[in-house]
Scaffold this active site. Sequence first.
Site, PDB file in Angstrom:
ATOM      1  CG  HIS A 124      -0.198   0.125   2.527  1.00  0.00           C
ATOM      2  ND1 HIS A 124       0.415  -0.953   3.130  1.00  0.00           N
ATOM      3  CD2 HIS A 124       0.022   1.180   3.354  1.00  0.00           C
ATOM      4  CE1 HIS A 124       0.979  -0.562   4.261  1.00  0.00           C
ATOM      5  NE2 HIS A 124       0.763   0.742   4.422  1.00  0.00           N
ATOM      6  CG  ASP A 126       1.279   5.036   4.786  1.00  0.00           C
ATOM      7  OD1 ASP A 126       0.898   3.861   4.968  1.00  0.00           O
ATOM      8  OD2 ASP A 126       2.408   5.452   5.093  1.00  0.00           O
ATOM      9  CG  HIS A 275       4.883   1.143   3.166  1.00  0.00           C
ATOM     10  ND1 HIS A 275       4.415   2.312   2.616  1.00  0.00           N
ATOM     11  CD2 HIS A 275       4.193   0.980   4.324  1.00  0.00           C
ATOM     12  CE1 HIS A 275       3.498   2.837   3.397  1.00  0.00           C
ATOM     13  NE2 HIS A 275       3.331   2.058   4.442  1.00  0.00           N
ATOM     14  NE  ARG A 289       2.156   6.518   9.759  1.00  0.00           N
ATOM     15  CZ  ARG A 289       1.184   5.986   9.031  1.00  0.00           C
ATOM     16  NH1 ARG A 289       1.240   4.707   8.690  1.00  0.00           N
ATOM     17  NH2 ARG A 289       0.154   6.705   8.673  1.00  0.00           N
TER      18      ARG A 289
HETATM   19  C1  OGA Z   1       3.045   2.314   8.203  1.00  0.00           C
HETATM   20  C2  OGA Z   1       3.240   0.911   7.870  1.00  0.00           C
HETATM   21  C3  OGA Z   1       4.844  -0.840   8.111  1.00  0.00           C
HETATM   22  C4  OGA Z   1       5.424  -1.631   9.204  1.00  0.00           C
HETATM   23  O1  OGA Z   1       3.555   2.778   9.228  1.00  0.00           O
HETATM   24  O2  OGA Z   1       2.390   3.003   7.410  1.00  0.00           O
HETATM   25  O3  OGA Z   1       2.637   0.409   6.955  1.00  0.00           O
HETATM   26  O4  OGA Z   1       6.220  -2.538   8.851  1.00  0.00           O
HETATM   27  N1  OGA Z   1       4.155   0.272   8.594  1.00  0.00           N
HETATM   28  O5  OGA Z   1       5.124  -1.406  10.368  1.00  0.00           O
HETATM   29 MN    MN Z   2       1.650   2.048   5.774  1.00  0.00          MN
END
Ligand code: OGA
Ligand code: MN
Length: 298
Positions: A124, A126, A275, A289
């Site tokens: 995806h 975000d 990612h 985050r």
């Molecule tokens: C995010 C996500 C990936 C992870 O923070 O947007 O998708 O590996 N994280 O935690």
């Molecule tokens: Mn993400």
Amino acid sequence: MEKEVGPPNTDYDRFVVRPLTPLFGAEISGLSVNELDDEAIKRVHEAWMDWKVLVFRNQDISSDDQLAFALNFGEVDRHPYLDAGKSEDISVLDNPGSPRFDRAYQAAVSATSKRELKAFGRWHTDATFRERPPYSSFLIARILPSVGGDTVWADMEQVYEGLSADIKSLIDGRTATHSVRKSSFVHGMSPEEKEEELKRFPPQHHPMVRTHPVTGRKSLYINSAFVDRIDGLSEGEGRELYRELTCEVHRPEYQMRLRWEVGTLSMWDNRCAQHYPVYDYYERRRMERVTLAGDRPS
Ligand code: OGA
Ligand code: MN
């Protein structure tokens, strides 16, 4: 003008850049992100635009430091679904057990929460269900399983470059519909609740090929978490094209994979990378985050 060929720059004089793959993703060493002057921030930004995903190891920083570092690059965007941490500006991704192996745990979580912990992660970008999806995220590992829980990124510029001329002409200037409809954020909600969420976040028609506002480079901008359909094609044609395009991120040549350590901080650019969180572990994993607001994709 001749197109520039060859790998991105590695010479930024203030720090050492170690590419994680030849064209995509780099580890920066020799600096602590909470001790940077304006010149260093400028150089980090250059390296980021070149490599799309930057990784900093051993960052002994607080949430406030993480936030302060991120704020050098934009304004905070609060996530509508993720839990907040110490402050509303920090999102927390905390999986206390095993997303993949523990069925009882998965059932308990989906019974008590609107969020589902899926057996597998999902490729995806975000929050592309929003009119202005966040442009970047700064993620730090706080608690990790002894092994597993890596994150994989795909370089959507390389994906775009690799498409055939026919496909490029089919998607250039075309939009796709993005919504929260099939995402894990609304999983477990009733149909009425889902309708409410779709009113809150009406489906968006984003360009399938977007042009990076800083570098001017084109990338493929669709993802399997939020894209419902490709606009202007028949159902069948659209589905086939969707399948073909969303498979491109699976090519290892376009990917980089990060093995986290506690204190590893990664910053990525959602305008040109996707990612995938790898849900292969069975111990607690807690990430925090900061997300930065983005423009309308064009
Ligand atoms: C995010 C996500 C990936 C992870 O923070 O947007 O998708 O590996 N994280 O935690
Ligand atoms: Mn993400």
